[in-house]
Motif scaffolding. Structure first.
Motif, mmCIF file in Angstrom:
data_model
loop_
_atom_site.group_PDB
_atom_site.id
_atom_site.type_symbol
_atom_site.label_atom_id
_atom_site.label_comp_id
_atom_site.label_asym_id
_atom_site.label_seq_id
_atom_site.Cartn_x
_atom_site.Cartn_y
_atom_site.Cartn_z
ATOM 1 N N TYR A 11 0.872 -1.180 0.000
ATOM 2 C CA TYR A 11 0.000 0.000 0.000
ATOM 3 C C TYR A 11 0.906 1.226 0.000
ATOM 4 C CZ TYR A 11 -3.924 -3.033 1.174
ATOM 5 O OH TYR A 11 -4.895 -4.008 1.155
ATOM 6 N N HIS A 14 4.188 1.183 1.798
ATOM 7 C CA HIS A 14 4.129 0.263 2.931
ATOM 8 C C HIS A 14 3.879 -1.166 2.443
ATOM 9 C CE1 HIS A 14 3.495 -1.070 7.000
ATOM 10 N NE2 HIS A 14 2.357 -1.628 6.636
ATOM 11 N N ALA A 16 2.544 -4.474 3.085
ATOM 12 C CA ALA A 16 1.645 -5.103 4.066
ATOM 13 C C ALA A 16 1.902 -6.598 4.144
ATOM 14 C CB ALA A 16 0.187 -4.834 3.693
ATOM 15 N N PRO A 35 0.829 -10.450 15.531
ATOM 16 C CA PRO A 35 0.301 -9.280 16.219
ATOM 17 C C PRO A 35 -0.530 -8.404 15.277
ATOM 18 C CG PRO A 35 2.649 -9.012 15.792
ATOM 19 C CD PRO A 35 2.287 -10.398 15.367
ATOM 20 N N GLY A 37 -1.536 -5.751 12.744
ATOM 21 C CA GLY A 37 -0.747 -5.110 11.705
ATOM 22 C C GLY A 37 0.249 -6.026 11.022
ATOM 23 N N ALA A 38 0.243 -7.318 11.384
ATOM 24 C CA ALA A 38 1.225 -8.257 10.823
ATOM 25 C C ALA A 38 0.956 -8.580 9.357
ATOM 26 C CB ALA A 38 1.239 -9.547 11.643
ATOM 27 N N GLY A 39 -0.301 -8.375 8.913
ATOM 28 C CA GLY A 39 -0.645 -8.692 7.523
ATOM 29 C C GLY A 39 -1.580 -9.884 7.398
ATOM 30 N N LYS A 40 -2.206 -10.277 8.499
ATOM 31 C CA LYS A 40 -3.080 -11.453 8.475
ATOM 32 C C LYS A 40 -4.319 -11.197 7.615
ATOM 33 C CE LYS A 40 -3.642 -11.421 12.978
ATOM 34 N NZ LYS A 40 -2.903 -10.176 13.291
ATOM 35 N N SER A 41 -5.006 -10.085 7.889
ATOM 36 C CA SER A 41 -6.248 -9.815 7.143
ATOM 37 C C SER A 41 -5.962 -9.603 5.662
ATOM 38 C CB SER A 41 -6.958 -8.584 7.707
ATOM 39 O OG SER A 41 -7.438 -8.851 9.001
ATOM 40 N N THR A 42 -4.863 -8.946 5.371
ATOM 41 C CA THR A 42 -4.512 -8.714 3.971
ATOM 42 C C THR A 42 -4.245 -10.047 3.277
ATOM 43 O OG1 THR A 42 -3.530 -6.616 4.659
ATOM 44 C CG2 THR A 42 -2.992 -7.391 2.455
ATOM 45 N N GLN A 81 -13.278 -10.270 9.535
ATOM 46 C CA GLN A 81 -12.978 -9.715 10.856
ATOM 47 C C GLN A 81 -14.114 -8.794 11.308
ATOM 48 O OE1 GLN A 81 -9.059 -8.039 10.967
ATOM 49 N NE2 GLN A 81 -9.148 -7.588 13.140
HETATM 50 N N1 LIG Z 1 -6.337 -0.712 2.633
HETATM 51 C C1 LIG Z 1 -5.175 -0.415 3.224
HETATM 52 N N2 LIG Z 1 -4.510 0.728 2.960
HETATM 53 C C2 LIG Z 1 -3.335 1.033 3.547
HETATM 54 N N3 LIG Z 1 -2.719 0.246 4.441
HETATM 55 C C3 LIG Z 1 -3.315 -0.920 4.766
HETATM 56 C C4 LIG Z 1 -4.578 -1.313 4.200
HETATM 57 N N4 LIG Z 1 -4.918 -2.509 4.706
HETATM 58 C C5 LIG Z 1 -3.935 -2.841 5.568
HETATM 59 N N5 LIG Z 1 -2.972 -1.896 5.603
HETATM 60 C C6 LIG Z 1 -1.744 -1.942 6.418
HETATM 61 O O1 LIG Z 1 -1.094 -3.183 6.157
HETATM 62 C C7 LIG Z 1 -0.588 -3.758 7.353
HETATM 63 C C8 LIG Z 1 -1.205 -5.113 7.581
HETATM 64 O O2 LIG Z 1 -2.567 -4.934 7.896
HETATM 65 P P1 LIG Z 1 -3.540 -6.157 8.189
HETATM 66 O O3 LIG Z 1 -3.425 -7.160 7.096
HETATM 67 O O4 LIG Z 1 -4.869 -5.612 8.463
HETATM 68 O O5 LIG Z 1 -2.889 -6.764 9.519
HETATM 69 P P2 LIG Z 1 -3.532 -7.729 10.626
HETATM 70 O O6 LIG Z 1 -4.775 -8.302 10.070
HETATM 71 O O7 LIG Z 1 -2.473 -8.757 10.871
HETATM 72 O O8 LIG Z 1 -3.759 -6.902 11.838
HETATM 73 C C9 LIG Z 1 -0.887 -2.766 8.464
HETATM 74 O O9 LIG Z 1 0.264 -1.979 8.660
HETATM 75 C C10 LIG Z 1 -2.034 -1.941 7.907
HETATM 76 O O10 LIG Z 1 -2.009 -0.636 8.438
#
Ligand SMILES: Nc1ncnc2c1ncn2[C@@H]1O[C@H](COP(=O)(O)OP(=O)(O)O)[C@@H](O)[C@H]1O
Ligand SMILES: [Mg+2]
Length: 313
Positions: A11, A14, A16, A35, A37-42, A81
């Motif tokens: 992103y 950054h 992710a 933890p 922000g680790a990138g799990k949801s992404t 989530q």
């Molecule tokens: N749509 C987005 N735009 C910008 N940054 C994103 C977006 N989605 C996630 N991020 C960033 O990517 C990183 C991983 O996010 P995420 O996958 O949600 O982590 P987790 O699910 O492990 O908490 C984080 O630093 C988050 O801020």
């Protein structure tokens, strides 16, 4: 069954998700632990086809998500989530709605709705509007929605965050039962205890990277395979320290006020020796804690940081 190859997502500047690869076999309960922000949801969003990876590939039974999105999506059930329910509709109406979105109709839809209500423990609340549900009930219905097309792989993204302990236990037991009945599960969490309880294999993510991957027991052993023993004592251990150290020559015994601790590969005999050595100085244990090698210790070993567990939802 499911193969994830070198997924990446950036992103802006950054990163992710930075090269995540894993395979999930039929019947696995696969944990994705890390933890916030680790990138799990992404990662989960890319695996289930909600967002496009910058690079990398997802294959289900050899079919690529890119080339055969329908084949793959029909066989995956996603529990996001964030709760995705219609507040004004009843539990049953929500399930029927989402079933139709997945192309389930008629008798099959009817059967699936019954099954999902049963699995979620919501049969008695089927006619109730979601707006009157507790947080835990919404969570359970959210899971049921992910099951409405009877997927082969259920993917759950932190399904227990922000709910009471009773609902949490209900969800954990439900997932465990589904898995025992043969459903393949991918379970995302920042609670290492949940992953320890449910999963046979896992990956640990940190800052978008996989820092550990494999069978639960193998990942635990990344902590060096040492258990931690802590004893609360009814007296000051200082006079007994030399004797303790002689009884446990391989361990470094740490002493504090009214307590000692040490790390040991085989805690049973070591605890016996320590108790005996202490007793010669008239000191008895009030409490003995043995912490087996666990994911928390492995994470600490790998990153130098603690993976906060429980109580921080
Ligand atoms: N749509 C987005 N735009 C910008 N940054 C994103 C977006 N989605 C996630 N991020 C960033 O990517 C990183 C991983 O996010 P995420 O996958 O949600 O982590 P987790 O699910 O492990 O908490 C984080 O630093 C988050 O801020
Ligand atoms: Mg997340």
């Amino acid at each position: 069954m499911l193969e994830v190859r070198d997924l990446r997502k950036t992103y802006g500047s950054h990163v992710a998700v930075d090269g995540v690869s894993f395979t999930v076999s039929p019947g696995d309960a696969f944990g994705l632990l890390g933890p916030n922000g680790a990138g799990k949801s992404t990662t989960i969003a890319m695996v289930s086809g909600l967002i496009q990876p910058d690079s990398g590939e997802v294959l289900l039974q050899g079919h690529s998500l890119r080339a055969h999105p329908r084949f793959v999506k029909q066989r995956l059930g996603l529990v996001p989530q964030h709760i995705a329910l219609h507040e004004r509709l009843t539990a049953e109406e929500n399930l029927r709605y989402w079933g139709q979105v997945y192309g389930v109709h008629g008798a099959r839809l009817r059967d699936n709705v019954e099954w999902c209500l049963r699995v979620a423990g919501l049969t008695d609340h089927r006619k109730q509007r979601v707006e009157r549900f507790s947080g835990g009930m919404k969570r359970r219905l959210n899971i049921a929605v992910g099951l409405i097309h009877r997927p082969e792989v259920l993917i759950m993204d932190e399904p227990t965050v922000g709910i009471d302990a009773q609902s949490r236990n209900h969800i954990l037991d439900t997932v465990r039962e589904l898995n025992r009945d043969g459903m393949t599960v991918i379970y995302t969490s920042h609670y290492m205890q949940e992953v320890e309880y449910l999963c046979n294999r896992l990956a640990i993510l940190d800052h978008g990277r996989m820092i550990a991957y494999g069978a639960l027991d193998d990942v635990r052993l990344l902590a060096g395979g040492l258990s931690t023993v802590r004893m609360d004592l009814d007296g000051d251990p200082a006079p007994a320290l030399d004797a303790l150290q002689q009884a446990l020559p391989a361990e470094r015994v740490e002493a504090g006020e009214g307590r000692i601790s040490f790390h040991v590969r085989d805690p049973g005999p070591a605890v016996g020796k320590a108790v005996l050595a202490l007793s010669q100085y008239g000191i008895a244990p009030l409490r003995i804690d043995i912490e087996r090698p666990n994911l928390e210790a492995a994470f600490l070993q790998l990153t130098g940081r603690r993976l906060r567990d429980g109580g921080d939802a």
